[in-house]
Motif scaffolding. Structure first.
Motif, PDB file in Angstrom:
ATOM      1  N   CYS A 203       1.806   0.636  11.356  1.00 29.26           N
ATOM      2  CA  CYS A 203       0.977   0.928  10.194  1.00 29.26           C
ATOM      3  C   CYS A 203       0.821   2.442  10.034  1.00 29.26           C
ATOM      4  O   CYS A 203       0.368   3.113  10.967  1.00 29.26           O
TER       5      CYS A 203
ATOM      6  N   GLN B  60       0.802  -1.219   0.000  1.00 29.31           N
ATOM      7  CA  GLN B  60       0.000   0.000   0.000  1.00 29.31           C
ATOM      8  C   GLN B  60       0.838   1.273   0.000  1.00 29.31           C
ATOM      9  O   GLN B  60       0.301   2.359  -0.192  1.00 29.31           O
TER      10      GLN B  60
ATOM     11  N   CYS C 293      -4.235  -3.750   6.321  1.00 27.53           N
ATOM     12  CA  CYS C 293      -3.374  -2.909   5.497  1.00 27.53           C
ATOM     13  C   CYS C 293      -2.139  -3.758   5.232  1.00 27.53           C
ATOM     14  O   CYS C 293      -1.670  -4.462   6.127  1.00 27.53           O
TER      15      CYS C 293
ATOM     16  N   ASN D 138      -1.337   3.920   8.306  1.00 19.87           N
ATOM     17  CA  ASN D 138      -2.756   4.250   8.152  1.00 19.87           C
ATOM     18  C   ASN D 138      -3.480   4.334   9.494  1.00 19.87           C
ATOM     19  O   ASN D 138      -4.263   5.256   9.725  1.00 19.87           O
ATOM     20  N   CYS D 139      -3.247   3.350  10.388  1.00 21.69           N
ATOM     21  CA  CYS D 139      -4.016   3.295  11.639  1.00 21.69           C
ATOM     22  C   CYS D 139      -3.153   3.361  12.897  1.00 21.69           C
ATOM     23  O   CYS D 139      -3.689   3.459  13.997  1.00 21.69           O
TER      24      CYS D 139
END
Length: 58
Positions: free
Chosen positions: A43, A10, A29, A45-46
């Protein structure tokens, strides 16, 4: 419930096959090993921990 085996990192879009080494968080992810190292196994993203994704049986 099965994992969604995403086929690309990603971050850098590197191709990841079902038997490739990859890392995932609880939201699945998915990242390649170099991108995982760059984020220190967190991560982007989170903020969750990235752990090695299980490999599919051949």
């Amino acid at each position: 419930m099965a994992l969604e085996m995403k086929t690309n990192c990603q971050t850098c879009d590197t191709s990841l096959q079902g038997d490739s080494e990859a890392y995932i968080c609880v939201y699945e992810c998915t990242f390649c090993p170099p991108c995982t190292e760059n984020t220190h196994h967190v991560c982007p993203n989170c903020g969750g921990e990235l752990v090695r994704r299980p490999k599919r049986k051949k």
